[in-house]
Design a protein around this motif. Structure first.
Motif, PDB file in Angstrom:
ATOM      1  N   SER A  67       0.835  -1.207   0.000  1.00  0.00           N
ATOM      2  CA  SER A  67       0.000   0.000   0.000  1.00  0.00           C
ATOM      3  C   SER A  67       0.863   1.248   0.000  1.00  0.00           C
ATOM      4  CB  SER A  67      -0.923   0.014   1.228  1.00  0.00           C
ATOM      5  OG  SER A  67      -1.880  -0.997   1.158  1.00  0.00           O
ATOM      6  N   LEU A  68       1.897   1.241   0.828  1.00  0.00           N
ATOM      7  CA  LEU A  68       2.794   2.387   0.915  1.00  0.00           C
ATOM      8  C   LEU A  68       3.473   2.653  -0.429  1.00  0.00           C
ATOM      9  CD1 LEU A  68       4.131   4.592   2.594  1.00  0.00           C
ATOM     10  CD2 LEU A  68       5.785   2.886   3.385  1.00  0.00           C
ATOM     11  N   VAL A  69       3.937   1.607  -1.088  1.00  0.00           N
ATOM     12  CA  VAL A  69       4.579   1.763  -2.402  1.00  0.00           C
ATOM     13  C   VAL A  69       3.594   2.349  -3.411  1.00  0.00           C
ATOM     14  CG1 VAL A  69       5.519   0.459  -4.369  1.00  0.00           C
ATOM     15  CG2 VAL A  69       6.342  -0.006  -2.061  1.00  0.00           C
ATOM     16  N   ARG A  70       2.358   1.864  -3.391  1.00  0.00           N
ATOM     17  CA  ARG A  70       1.346   2.383  -4.322  1.00  0.00           C
ATOM     18  C   ARG A  70       1.075   3.872  -4.073  1.00  0.00           C
ATOM     19  NH1 ARG A  70      -1.314  -2.849  -3.336  1.00  0.00           N
ATOM     20  NH2 ARG A  70      -0.922  -4.106  -5.181  1.00  0.00           N
ATOM     21  N   TYR A  71       0.983   4.256  -2.809  1.00  0.00           N
ATOM     22  CA  TYR A  71       0.715   5.669  -2.513  1.00  0.00           C
ATOM     23  C   TYR A  71       1.922   6.542  -2.811  1.00  0.00           C
ATOM     24  CZ  TYR A  71      -3.994   5.315  -0.805  1.00  0.00           C
ATOM     25  OH  TYR A  71      -5.339   5.142  -0.752  1.00  0.00           O
ATOM     26  N   GLN A  72       3.124   6.051  -2.577  1.00  0.00           N
ATOM     27  CA  GLN A  72       4.306   6.853  -2.873  1.00  0.00           C
ATOM     28  C   GLN A  72       4.460   7.081  -4.378  1.00  0.00           C
ATOM     29  OE1 GLN A  72       7.106   4.419  -0.670  1.00  0.00           O
ATOM     30  NE2 GLN A  72       7.256   5.965   0.944  1.00  0.00           N
ATOM     31  N   PRO A  87      -9.915   8.201  -9.275  1.00  0.00           N
ATOM     32  CA  PRO A  87      -8.994   7.962  -8.159  1.00  0.00           C
ATOM     33  C   PRO A  87      -8.125   9.194  -7.900  1.00  0.00           C
ATOM     34  CG  PRO A  87      -9.101   6.023  -9.550  1.00  0.00           C
ATOM     35  CD  PRO A  87      -9.865   7.113 -10.268  1.00  0.00           C
ATOM     36  N   GLY A  88      -7.974   9.504  -6.637  1.00  0.00           N
ATOM     37  CA  GLY A  88      -7.218  10.680  -6.222  1.00  0.00           C
ATOM     38  C   GLY A  88      -8.106  11.838  -5.823  1.00  0.00           C
ATOM     39  N   GLN A 102     -16.395  12.586   4.504  1.00  0.00           N
ATOM     40  CA  GLN A 102     -15.307  12.851   3.566  1.00  0.00           C
ATOM     41  C   GLN A 102     -14.702  11.518   3.143  1.00  0.00           C
ATOM     42  OE1 GLN A 102     -14.590  16.145   2.905  1.00  0.00           O
ATOM     43  NE2 GLN A 102     -16.125  16.761   4.376  1.00  0.00           N
ATOM     44  N   LEU A 103     -14.496  11.362   1.835  1.00  0.00           N
ATOM     45  CA  LEU A 103     -13.897  10.142   1.300  1.00  0.00           C
ATOM     46  C   LEU A 103     -12.733  10.505   0.390  1.00  0.00           C
ATOM     47  CD1 LEU A 103     -17.193   8.358   0.197  1.00  0.00           C
ATOM     48  CD2 LEU A 103     -15.933   7.975   2.323  1.00  0.00           C
ATOM     49  N   PHE A 104     -11.681   9.708   0.457  1.00  0.00           N
ATOM     50  CA  PHE A 104     -10.571   9.841  -0.483  1.00  0.00           C
ATOM     51  C   PHE A 104     -10.562   8.574  -1.315  1.00  0.00           C
ATOM     52  CE2 PHE A 104      -6.233   9.277  -1.953  1.00  0.00           C
ATOM     53  CZ  PHE A 104      -5.940  10.531  -2.467  1.00  0.00           C
ATOM     54  N   LEU A 105     -10.724   8.716  -2.626  1.00  0.00           N
ATOM     55  CA  LEU A 105     -10.724   7.562  -3.523  1.00  0.00           C
ATOM     56  C   LEU A 105      -9.282   7.270  -3.898  1.00  0.00           C
ATOM     57  CD1 LEU A 105     -12.470   5.513  -5.033  1.00  0.00           C
ATOM     58  CD2 LEU A 105     -12.651   7.156  -6.893  1.00  0.00           C
ATOM     59  N   GLY A 106      -8.712   6.253  -3.264  1.00  0.00           N
ATOM     60  CA  GLY A 106      -7.295   5.951  -3.446  1.00  0.00           C
ATOM     61  C   GLY A 106      -7.052   4.630  -4.142  1.00  0.00           C
ATOM     62  N   PRO A 107      -5.778   4.316  -4.378  1.00  0.00           N
ATOM     63  CA  PRO A 107      -5.429   3.077  -5.058  1.00  0.00           C
ATOM     64  C   PRO A 107      -5.400   1.854  -4.145  1.00  0.00           C
ATOM     65  CG  PRO A 107      -3.449   4.338  -4.632  1.00  0.00           C
ATOM     66  CD  PRO A 107      -4.617   5.181  -4.174  1.00  0.00           C
ATOM     67  N   ASP A 108      -5.395   2.072  -2.834  1.00  0.00           N
ATOM     68  CA  ASP A 108      -5.253   0.961  -1.888  1.00  0.00           C
ATOM     69  C   ASP A 108      -5.568   1.472  -0.484  1.00  0.00           C
ATOM     70  OD1 ASP A 108      -4.629  -1.566  -0.924  1.00  0.00           O
ATOM     71  OD2 ASP A 108      -2.697  -1.659  -1.927  1.00  0.00           O
ATOM     72  N   ALA A 109      -5.408   0.599   0.501  1.00  0.00           N
ATOM     73  CA  ALA A 109      -5.579   0.923   1.921  1.00  0.00           C
ATOM     74  C   ALA A 109      -7.018   1.301   2.262  1.00  0.00           C
ATOM     75  CB  ALA A 109      -4.608   2.013   2.372  1.00  0.00           C
ATOM     76  N   ALA A 110      -7.970   0.603   1.648  1.00  0.00           N
ATOM     77  CA  ALA A 110      -9.383   0.873   1.920  1.00  0.00           C
ATOM     78  C   ALA A 110      -9.671   0.705   3.404  1.00  0.00           C
ATOM     79  CB  ALA A 110     -10.258  -0.074   1.108  1.00  0.00           C
ATOM     80  N   GLY A 111     -10.478   1.596   3.925  1.00  0.00           N
ATOM     81  CA  GLY A 111     -10.864   1.547   5.334  1.00  0.00           C
ATOM     82  C   GLY A 111      -9.979   2.376   6.244  1.00  0.00           C
ATOM     83  N   LEU A 112      -8.841   2.824   5.741  1.00  0.00           N
ATOM     84  CA  LEU A 112      -7.964   3.674   6.539  1.00  0.00           C
ATOM     85  C   LEU A 112      -8.706   4.964   6.867  1.00  0.00           C
ATOM     86  CD1 LEU A 112      -5.019   4.047   7.640  1.00  0.00           C
ATOM     87  CD2 LEU A 112      -4.536   5.225   5.502  1.00  0.00           C
ATOM     88  N   LYS A 113      -8.662   5.367   8.116  1.00  0.00           N
ATOM     89  CA  LYS A 113      -9.338   6.588   8.549  1.00  0.00           C
ATOM     90  C   LYS A 113      -8.292   7.529   9.130  1.00  0.00           C
ATOM     91  CE  LYS A 113     -13.662   4.240   9.764  1.00  0.00           C
ATOM     92  NZ  LYS A 113     -14.340   4.442   8.531  1.00  0.00           N
ATOM     93  N   VAL A 123     -10.575   6.385   3.568  1.00  0.00           N
ATOM     94  CA  VAL A 123     -10.033   5.980   2.275  1.00  0.00           C
ATOM     95  C   VAL A 123     -10.893   4.846   1.730  1.00  0.00           C
ATOM     96  CG1 VAL A 123      -8.034   5.002   1.083  1.00  0.00           C
ATOM     97  CG2 VAL A 123      -7.696   6.649   2.947  1.00  0.00           C
ATOM     98  N   ILE A 124     -11.290   4.981   0.477  1.00  0.00           N
ATOM     99  CA  ILE A 124     -11.994   3.909  -0.218  1.00  0.00           C
ATOM    100  C   ILE A 124     -11.269   3.655  -1.536  1.00  0.00           C
ATOM    101  CG2 ILE A 124     -14.233   4.449   0.826  1.00  0.00           C
ATOM    102  CD1 ILE A 124     -15.037   5.698  -1.885  1.00  0.00           C
ATOM    103  N   THR A 125     -11.573   2.536  -2.165  1.00  0.00           N
ATOM    104  CA  THR A 125     -10.994   2.230  -3.470  1.00  0.00           C
ATOM    105  C   THR A 125     -12.113   2.019  -4.478  1.00  0.00           C
ATOM    106  OG1 THR A 125     -10.946  -0.165  -3.181  1.00  0.00           O
ATOM    107  CG2 THR A 125      -9.027   1.075  -2.362  1.00  0.00           C
ATOM    108  N   ALA A 126     -11.742   1.990  -5.739  1.00  0.00           N
ATOM    109  CA  ALA A 126     -12.721   1.767  -6.802  1.00  0.00           C
ATOM    110  C   ALA A 126     -13.227   0.327  -6.804  1.00  0.00           C
ATOM    111  CB  ALA A 126     -12.111   2.119  -8.154  1.00  0.00           C
ATOM    112  N   LYS A 127     -12.596  -0.558  -6.042  1.00  0.00           N
ATOM    113  CA  LYS A 127     -13.040  -1.953  -5.948  1.00  0.00           C
ATOM    114  C   LYS A 127     -14.282  -2.098  -5.074  1.00  0.00           C
ATOM    115  CE  LYS A 127      -8.290  -3.581  -6.319  1.00  0.00           C
ATOM    116  NZ  LYS A 127      -7.184  -4.168  -5.575  1.00  0.00           N
TER     117      LYS A 127
END
Length: 160
Positions: A67-72, A87-88, A102-113, A123-127
């Motif tokens: 997840s960290l690599v994807r966000y970096q 996404p983003g 508030q929601l952030f549509l990210g590439p990974d780490a769904a459920g992170l608050k 954080v949510i994902t498109a999945k």
């Protein structure tokens, strides 16, 4: 509220989570391999249980690392009204009762608050069903999803 600041906060949170998970995995590994935890008979399962825990912790470390690599590597684009939500994007939804989230549509780490600018950002994902429903939507559009068997409706009130 800035989505660049939210992205940086997600990265920092993942770094902290990775550090905590790595230490927990190391502790679990040391417990699993400690000589006092060698089984003395077939009913002595402490070592086996510790090895299961160590394996689970190692998987968790790898998930957080990915997840960290994807966000970096993730590049934020300015919101484009022609394309709708992508996404983003940082999205504010309002329920029929007036409650905002508030929601952030990210590439990974769904459920992170995380807390940002006195607001809770999830954080949510498109999945996820909600993420799929949001893709391509515009400011003012309504989104309906099933939550625990109940249909809920939200209005998109802001997209950054």
């Amino acid at each position: 509220m800035s989505k660049q600041q939210v992205l940086l906060q997600i990265i920092e949170t993942l770094k902290v989570d990775l550090d905590v998970a790595t230490r927990a995995a190391q502790t679990a590994y040391e417990t699993a391999t400690h000589e006092e935890n060698i089984a003395e008979n077939k009913y002595d399962t402490l070592g086996l249980e510790a090895s299961y825990l160590a394996a689970g912790q190692a998987r968790r470390v790898e998930e957080i690392r990915q997840s960290l690599v994807r966000y970096q590597a993730f590049t934020l684009e300015p919101h484009d009204d022609q394309r709708g939500i992508q996404p983003g994007d940082l999205i504010t939804l309002e329920s029929a009762s007036g409650q905002r989230q508030q929601l952030f549509l990210g590439p990974d780490a769904a459920g992170l608050k995380l807390h940002h600018c006195d607001a809770l950002v999830t954080v949510i994902t498109a999945k996820a069903p909600l993420g799929q429903s949001l893709l391509g939507k515009l400011d003012g559009d309504a989104v309906e999803i099933n939550v625990n068997g109940a249909r809920q409706s939200f209005e998109i009130v802001q997209i950054l």
